[in-house]
Design an enzyme around this catalytic site. Sequence first.
Site, PDB file in Angstrom:
ATOM      1  N   LYS A  53      12.452 -12.172  12.642  1.00  0.00           N
ATOM      2  CA  LYS A  53      13.825 -11.798  12.988  1.00  0.00           C
ATOM      3  C   LYS A  53      14.081 -12.037  14.481  1.00  0.00           C
ATOM      4  O   LYS A  53      15.129 -12.554  14.869  1.00  0.00           O
ATOM      5  CB  LYS A  53      14.086 -10.326  12.619  1.00  0.00           C
ATOM      6  N   GLN A  97      12.960  -1.234  10.131  1.00  0.00           N
ATOM      7  CA  GLN A  97      12.155  -2.056   9.233  1.00  0.00           C
ATOM      8  C   GLN A  97      11.507  -1.181   8.150  1.00  0.00           C
ATOM      9  O   GLN A  97      10.881  -0.167   8.453  1.00  0.00           O
ATOM     10  CB  GLN A  97      11.080  -2.800  10.052  1.00  0.00           C
ATOM     11  N   ASP A 120      22.214  -3.803   8.410  1.00  0.00           N
ATOM     12  CA  ASP A 120      21.504  -3.972   7.136  1.00  0.00           C
ATOM     13  C   ASP A 120      22.363  -3.451   5.976  1.00  0.00           C
ATOM     14  O   ASP A 120      22.026  -3.673   4.813  1.00  0.00           O
ATOM     15  CB  ASP A 120      20.171  -3.203   7.150  1.00  0.00           C
TER      16      ASP A 120
END
Length: 287
Positions: A53, A97, A120
């Site tokens: 990322k 994460q 997200d």
Amino acid sequence: MTAKILDGNAAARHIRGQLRERVDALKARGVTPGLAVIVAGDNPASKVYVSNKAKACAEAGLHSEVHAIDGGSPERAVLTTLEKLNRDPRIHGIIVQLPLPRGLNAERIMQSIAVEKDVDGFNWRNLGALVGGHPSFSPCTPLGVMELLDRAGAALEGRHAVVVGRSNIVGKPLALMLIARGATVTVCNSKTPDLGGVTRRADILVAAAGKPGLIDAAMVKPGAVVIDVGINRLPQGGIVGDVEFASVKEVASLITPVPGGVGPMTVAMLIANTVTAAERAVTSRAA
Ligand code: NDP
């Protein structure tokens, strides 16, 4: 029939190139889109995802920063970092994460991300708004699947889509997106009887179960579009999806590989959401 392979790496590269123009426009206004990634614990797979990322952010001209939190730290350490990042004007997108180490409440942590920085799309407000068809941000993996389907010109309206997996981050939001596009959607889970009987009726089959080899050629309708979301690490090294690629590609019309299919698209969508968040921040500052 041998399926056409949907190249997620090439599509993601193209998307990053398109985003670059939006990033340059923001930079011309003195704003560099910024993504903060919180990583708790020392899951080796998480480290690989986070470094991918960060690399993709750099390629698209974004600022990114990683906040590593010792896996043994109490949940408070993650929440305090989140509170700081929620207020930081240089940061437009925040992700945590997954998976989180045991003992940390993923649900509480996800709900503590400011909704306008929730790139997200896991905050209940964003997931809930997806039901109505107007979320601020949608989860990146389902978005990446939809983008791949659209780029391949796959028809959705009036087609039967079968999604194997009902998680809040992949299966359910993807089902909502497919419903919104006029597909007839069946969502399967580990208790679904005769899974093959269901998947064989799919014009569009998405496997998101995390079970290597779950979908074989006999479970696929000839000419179906097959999207493999699964990422399974093999004990001997390497990763595979949920679909037996070699045999299924002889039956399907379009298929995604693993690696190089949905994975890079997920990252591209994360960058896209972060750029959108930065654009919204600029607009609301100007208003
Ligand atoms: P979860 O473990 O949260 O969910 C898996 C889902 O699959 C569950 O709903 C489960 O059913 C269902 N399932 C498991 N086994 C079977 C089976 N034998 N038959 C039918 N359904 C089954 O996983 P995620 O949704 O988070 O991830 C799914 C996969 O996608 C994983 O391999 C993950 O690594 C990968 N992934 C890939 C991403 C990418 O960028 N490519 C991003 C995110 C995830 P039940 O609910 O009944 O337990």
